[in-house]
Write a protein that holds these residues in place. Structure first.
Motif, PDB file in Angstrom:
ATOM      1  N   PRO A  68      -6.651 -17.552  -6.929  1.00 34.09           N
ATOM      2  CA  PRO A  68      -5.896 -17.271  -7.817  1.00 34.09           C
ATOM      3  C   PRO A  68      -4.124 -16.863  -7.230  1.00 34.09           C
ATOM      4  N   GLY A  70      -0.218 -15.224  -8.269  1.00 38.93           N
ATOM      5  CA  GLY A  70       0.924 -14.801  -9.053  1.00 38.93           C
ATOM      6  C   GLY A  70       2.481 -15.343  -8.656  1.00 38.93           C
ATOM      7  N   GLY A  71       3.069 -14.268  -8.032  1.00 39.51           N
ATOM      8  CA  GLY A  71       4.338 -14.550  -7.800  1.00 39.51           C
ATOM      9  C   GLY A  71       4.377 -15.200  -6.294  1.00 39.51           C
ATOM     10  N   HIS A  72       3.284 -15.076  -5.524  1.00 42.24           N
ATOM     11  CA  HIS A  72       3.123 -15.481  -4.263  1.00 42.24           C
ATOM     12  C   HIS A  72       3.934 -14.846  -3.247  1.00 42.24           C
ATOM     13  N   THR A  73       4.169 -13.422  -3.542  1.00 40.78           N
ATOM     14  CA  THR A  73       4.862 -12.547  -2.560  1.00 40.78           C
ATOM     15  C   THR A  73       4.167 -11.641  -1.717  1.00 40.78           C
ATOM     16  N   GLY A  74       2.690 -11.873  -1.923  1.00 42.17           N
ATOM     17  CA  GLY A  74       1.823 -10.981  -1.019  1.00 42.17           C
ATOM     18  C   GLY A  74       2.139 -11.201   0.462  1.00 42.17           C
ATOM     19  N   PHE A  75       1.825 -10.167   1.292  1.00 43.90           N
ATOM     20  CA  PHE A  75       2.335 -10.002   2.735  1.00 43.90           C
ATOM     21  C   PHE A  75       0.958 -10.510   3.529  1.00 43.90           C
ATOM     22  N   MET A 141       4.088 -10.805  -9.937  1.00 48.90           N
ATOM     23  CA  MET A 141       3.817 -10.664 -11.374  1.00 48.90           C
ATOM     24  C   MET A 141       2.777  -9.489 -11.307  1.00 48.90           C
ATOM     25  N   ASN A 145       0.069  -7.686  -8.889  1.00 48.77           N
ATOM     26  CA  ASN A 145       0.123  -6.374  -8.473  1.00 48.77           C
ATOM     27  C   ASN A 145      -1.074  -5.711  -8.614  1.00 48.77           C
ATOM     28  N   THR A 148      -3.545  -6.689  -5.915  1.00 48.36           N
ATOM     29  CA  THR A 148      -3.534  -6.311  -4.663  1.00 48.36           C
ATOM     30  C   THR A 148      -3.243  -4.562  -4.619  1.00 48.36           C
ATOM     31  N   GLY A 151       1.736  -0.922  -4.084  1.00 51.49           N
ATOM     32  CA  GLY A 151       2.185   0.491  -4.048  1.00 51.49           C
ATOM     33  C   GLY A 151       3.549   0.390  -4.710  1.00 51.49           C
ATOM     34  N   GLU A 201      -8.090  -8.776  -5.101  1.00 46.46           N
ATOM     35  CA  GLU A 201      -7.298  -9.740  -4.388  1.00 46.46           C
ATOM     36  C   GLU A 201      -7.688 -11.068  -4.694  1.00 46.46           C
ATOM     37  N   ILE A 207      -7.649 -11.809 -13.176  1.00 47.03           N
ATOM     38  CA  ILE A 207      -7.104 -10.994 -14.053  1.00 47.03           C
ATOM     39  C   ILE A 207      -6.276 -11.591 -14.875  1.00 47.03           C
ATOM     40  N   GLU A 428      -0.948  -0.743   1.181  1.00 48.18           N
ATOM     41  CA  GLU A 428      -0.651  -1.184  -0.200  1.00 48.18           C
ATOM     42  C   GLU A 428      -0.708  -2.724   0.016  1.00 48.18           C
ATOM     43  N   ASN A 465     -11.447 -17.276  -4.211  1.00 47.42           N
ATOM     44  CA  ASN A 465     -10.725 -16.829  -3.175  1.00 47.42           C
ATOM     45  C   ASN A 465     -11.744 -16.769  -1.772  1.00 47.42           C
TER      46      ASN A 465
HETATM   47  C1  LIG Z   1      10.707  -8.256  -0.405  1.00 45.81           C
HETATM   48  C2  LIG Z   1       9.035  -7.757  -0.676  1.00 45.81           C
HETATM   49  C3  LIG Z   1       8.985  -6.283  -0.612  1.00 45.81           C
HETATM   50  C4  LIG Z   1       7.651  -5.856  -1.006  1.00 45.81           C
HETATM   51  N1  LIG Z   1       7.398  -4.562  -1.104  1.00 45.81           N
HETATM   52  C5  LIG Z   1       6.133  -4.193  -1.445  1.00 45.81           C
HETATM   53  C6  LIG Z   1       5.758  -2.816  -1.669  1.00 45.81           C
HETATM   54  O1  LIG Z   1       6.761  -1.859  -1.543  1.00 45.81           O
HETATM   55  N2  LIG Z   1       4.658  -2.393  -1.985  1.00 45.81           N
HETATM   56  C7  LIG Z   1       3.551  -3.127  -2.047  1.00 45.81           C
HETATM   57  O2  LIG Z   1       2.425  -2.835  -2.420  1.00 45.81           O
HETATM   58  N3  LIG Z   1       4.027  -4.621  -1.937  1.00 45.81           N
HETATM   59  C8  LIG Z   1       5.155  -5.021  -1.569  1.00 45.81           C
HETATM   60  N4  LIG Z   1       5.161  -6.349  -1.348  1.00 45.81           N
HETATM   61  C9  LIG Z   1       4.272  -7.294  -1.205  1.00 45.81           C
HETATM   62  C10 LIG Z   1       3.907  -8.101  -2.653  1.00 45.81           C
HETATM   63  O3  LIG Z   1       4.952  -8.347  -3.376  1.00 45.81           O
HETATM   64  C11 LIG Z   1       2.963  -7.313  -3.400  1.00 45.81           C
HETATM   65  O4  LIG Z   1       1.521  -7.480  -2.925  1.00 45.81           O
HETATM   66  C12 LIG Z   1       2.629  -8.021  -4.862  1.00 45.81           C
HETATM   67  O5  LIG Z   1       1.680  -7.081  -5.429  1.00 45.81           O
HETATM   68  C13 LIG Z   1       1.922  -8.960  -4.789  1.00 45.81           C
HETATM   69  O6  LIG Z   1       1.993  -9.671  -5.982  1.00 45.81           O
HETATM   70  P1  LIG Z   1       2.202 -11.337  -6.387  1.00 45.81           P
HETATM   71  O7  LIG Z   1       2.181 -11.717  -7.950  1.00 45.81           O
HETATM   72  O8  LIG Z   1       3.212 -12.086  -5.673  1.00 45.81           O
HETATM   73  O9  LIG Z   1       0.678 -11.924  -5.812  1.00 45.81           O
HETATM   74  P2  LIG Z   1       0.371 -12.924  -5.163  1.00 45.81           P
HETATM   75  O10 LIG Z   1       0.950 -12.790  -3.727  1.00 45.81           O
HETATM   76  O11 LIG Z   1       0.764 -14.353  -5.659  1.00 45.81           O
HETATM   77  O12 LIG Z   1      -1.235 -12.794  -4.572  1.00 45.81           O
HETATM   78  C14 LIG Z   1      -1.542 -11.740  -4.205  1.00 45.81           C
HETATM   79  C15 LIG Z   1      -3.172 -11.520  -4.029  1.00 45.81           C
HETATM   80  O13 LIG Z   1      -3.552 -11.197  -5.536  1.00 45.81           O
HETATM   81  C16 LIG Z   1      -4.402 -12.361  -5.820  1.00 45.81           C
HETATM   82  N5  LIG Z   1      -3.899 -12.604  -7.167  1.00 45.81           N
HETATM   83  C17 LIG Z   1      -2.649 -12.930  -7.676  1.00 45.81           C
HETATM   84  N6  LIG Z   1      -2.581 -12.836  -9.111  1.00 45.81           N
HETATM   85  C18 LIG Z   1      -3.974 -12.789  -9.493  1.00 45.81           C
HETATM   86  C19 LIG Z   1      -4.654 -12.853 -10.844  1.00 45.81           C
HETATM   87  N7  LIG Z   1      -3.882 -12.799 -11.759  1.00 45.81           N
HETATM   88  N8  LIG Z   1      -5.959 -12.223 -10.630  1.00 45.81           N
HETATM   89  C20 LIG Z   1      -6.658 -12.456  -9.680  1.00 45.81           C
HETATM   90  N9  LIG Z   1      -6.390 -12.072  -8.387  1.00 45.81           N
HETATM   91  C21 LIG Z   1      -4.661 -12.427  -8.250  1.00 45.81           C
HETATM   92  C22 LIG Z   1      -4.204 -13.264  -4.955  1.00 45.81           C
HETATM   93  O14 LIG Z   1      -5.188 -14.392  -5.050  1.00 45.81           O
HETATM   94  C23 LIG Z   1      -3.993 -12.970  -3.647  1.00 45.81           C
HETATM   95  O15 LIG Z   1      -5.024 -12.464  -3.154  1.00 45.81           O
HETATM   96  C24 LIG Z   1       6.564  -6.982  -1.225  1.00 45.81           C
HETATM   97  C25 LIG Z   1       6.853  -8.415  -1.026  1.00 45.81           C
HETATM   98  C26 LIG Z   1       8.136  -8.456  -0.516  1.00 45.81           C
HETATM   99  C27 LIG Z   1       8.081 -10.146  -0.674  1.00 45.81           C
END
Ligand SMILES: Cc1cc2nc3c(=O)[nH]c(=O)nc-3n(C[C@H](O)[C@H](O)[C@H](O)COP(=O)(O)OP(=O)(O)OC[C@H]3O[C@@H](n4cnc5c(N)ncnc54)[C@H](O)[C@@H]3O)c2cc1C
Length: 472
Positions: A68, A70-75, A141, A145, A148, A151, A201, A207, A428, A465
């Motif tokens: 799965p 979302g925005g692919h911003t996970g670390f 997304m 959020n 993961t 926070g 995750e 979700i 977080e 996953n």
């Molecule tokens: C500049 C920057 C700042 C950041 N600051 C913070 C911060 O302050 N605090 C913080 O907690 N994080 C931070 N992050 C990390 C990241 O943004 C978070 O982890 C965010 O919640 C990930 O969301 P995403 O939509 O990009 O998820 P993704 O990276 O796409 O996915 C993250 C995980 O969730 C799973 N997933 C995604 N969507 C779904 C779904 N719909 N159902 C089930 N599983 C799913 C994926 O398989 C993966 O395991 C930051 C990242 C960047 C690039």
């Protein structure tokens, strides 16, 4: 076989939404930090929950793993597929509709692909605050959020994503839909399924929708940058704000000088308004529902008390919204400054505030003794006991070489101190593939076994996953 599957996937989501060409799939296959690049059989872009359920059923039938996304911003590389080319990426970006803002219940119902910033904006347009806030808000997304348990900068006052979530809709590993989109603040009907999926995750379910809490928009916010000379004073300052400002305290972020030095190097236009590069720059935000005057007076009186007690050496209160935003920008740019500098050894850790001083003092001492010249890029949501405690190589040393030689030992040193101080190796950012081993080593055998039992029970085929968070 793969040709037949692609045809079947096309029949579920439509031709345009099954991506297989390399140039189309590439943006979905490398994580934000560029640490992991995978391959995928296809990238799928469903538009509704029924399509997600049908995809999961089909994949379960053919034993195809689903990642799965979302925005692919996970670390932690959680949303990046492996290298086999046999997994499908299921990206939820087309499921981006706000379903309802219930003003009376103070909730927002939405699809999982909604971008965080757009949720904040749409809530604000109706007079509400959606308090989840992080640097990636323009791309991450809600589904990500939640998955993961993100926070961010408002946890101190409003909690993390888990605390903001009231209900969920989830597609299970069998392709069933759990309709749990209830906006209830109380529901004690047995096991808490919602909390099981939040933070999982993408390993236990997908979700597809959520009901989240809203709050009244504050009428005034005051942001200030404060200089402290050491970590003991910083914690004393936090305790002072907690005591005097109580629930008006919405942000308490810490930036150690070496992290701001990276900002200065890569974004020289972004100057710290505090005098003389203090060892610690603290960003504090107070928000109020009463009046501008009330919170301003409170802030000034707390700063006065802190000066008199010798806890702080300088402070600048933002005089307008632009300046307040520039303070926050300074904090958020550290992540980008690090990315520009090159890879470093990252630790998103948390310890109780009562052991934070001991953690920083002792870990700094050990790191500097064993790795002379390294830069400790220490910053984070200090109010939550959450530090991004990252180790960059000495100036001029190639990051790849330094990291390859020292990664394991540095992680062990830092995580050893985290354990000594009663903390956690992931505050977080989650676990993903990055901290799979770390979790196994530090979660505790009983907790780790329970996690594996849950994974086996909910996803016996191991198609959601796999090899993220826990391996079964
Ligand atoms: C500049 C920057 C700042 C950041 N600051 C913070 C911060 O302050 N605090 C913080 O907690 N994080 C931070 N992050 C990390 C990241 O943004 C978070 O982890 C965010 O919640 C990930 O969301 P995403 O939509 O990009 O998820 P993704 O990276 O796409 O996915 C993250 C995980 O969730 C799973 N997933 C995604 N969507 C779904 C779904 N719909 N159902 C089930 N599983 C799913 C994926 O398989 C993966 O395991 C930051 C990242 C960047 C690039």
């Amino acid at each position: 076989m793969s040709h037949n599957i692609i045809t079947e996937l096309v029949s579920i989501v439509g031709n345009s939404y099954v991506l297989t060409a390399q140039e189309d799939t590439a943006p979905y296959l490398t994580d934000w930090r560029r640490r992991y690049t995978g391959k995928a059989l296809a990238v799928l872009l469903p538009s509704n929950t029924e399509q997600v359920a049908a995809i999961v059923k089909l994949c379960a039938h053919h034993n195809i793993a689903i990642v799965p996304q979302g925005g692919h911003t996970g670390f932690c590389g959680g949303a990046t597929p492996d290298n086999s080319g046999k997994q499908v990426v299921l990206n939820l970006k087309r499921m981006n509709h706000i379903l309802e803002i219930d003003a009376s219940n103070q909730t927002i119902s939405l699809e999982a692909g909604c971008i965080l910033q757009s949720v904040q904006e749409q809530a604000a347009a109706q007079g509400f605050l959606f308090p989840l806030n992080l640097g990636a808000k323009g791309s991450c997304m809600i589904g990500g959020n939640l998955a993961t348990n993100a926070g961010g900068t408002n946890v101190l006052r409003y909690g993390n994503t888990r605390d903001l979530c009231l209900g969920l809709e989830v597609v299970t590993a069998q392709g069933e839909i759990w309709h749990g989109m209830k906006g209830l603040r109380k529901d004690n009907t047995g096991y808490d399924l919602r909390d099981l999926f939040v933070g999982s995750e993408g390993t236990l379910g997908i979700i597809t929708g959520a009901v989240m809490k809203l709050y009244p928009l504050p009428i005034s916010q005051w942001t200030t940058l404060i200089a402290t000379q050491d970590i003991a004073s910083t914690i004393a300052l936090l305790n002072l704000f907690q005591k005097r400002a109580t629930s008006l305290l919405t942000g308490f972020e810490m930036m150690a000088q070496e992290s701001l030095a990276l900002n200065e190097k890569h974004f020289p236009q972004m100057a710290n308004p505090l005098q003389g590069r203090p060892p610690f720059t603290i960003l504090v935000e107070l928000s109020d529902h009463e009046s501008e005057e009330h919170v301003r007076q409170l802030l000034e009186s707390i700063l006065e008390e802190a000066f008199e007690a010798g806890v702080i050496s300088d402070a600048v209160i933002a005089s307008n919204l632009t300046q307040a935003n520039s303070f926050w920008h300074m904090r958020e740019q550290i992540t980008l400054a690090q990315a520009t500098e090159g890879a470093n050894l990252k630790h998103d850790i948390t310890v109780p505030l009562s052991t934070l001083e001991s953690f920083i003092t002792e870990t700094d001492r050990l790191i500097r003794a064993q790795y002379p010249g390294v830069r400790i890029i220490n910053f984070g949501h200090l109010g939550d006991g959450n530090l991004h405690y990252n180790i960059a190589p000495p100036e001029g040393v190639d990051p790849q070489t330094f990291n390859a030689a020292n990664e394991k030992r540095v992680h062990e040193l830092v995580y050893g101190q985290v354990e000594r101080c009663g903390g956690s190796i992931s505050a977080e950012h989650g676990v993903g593939q990055l901290k799979l081993e770390g979790l196994r080593a530090h979660k505790g055998a009983v907790a780790h076994d329970l996690m594996k039992t849950l994974k086996r029970a909910l996803d016996p085929q191991n198609i959601l996953n796999p090899h993220k968070v826990v391996s079964i």
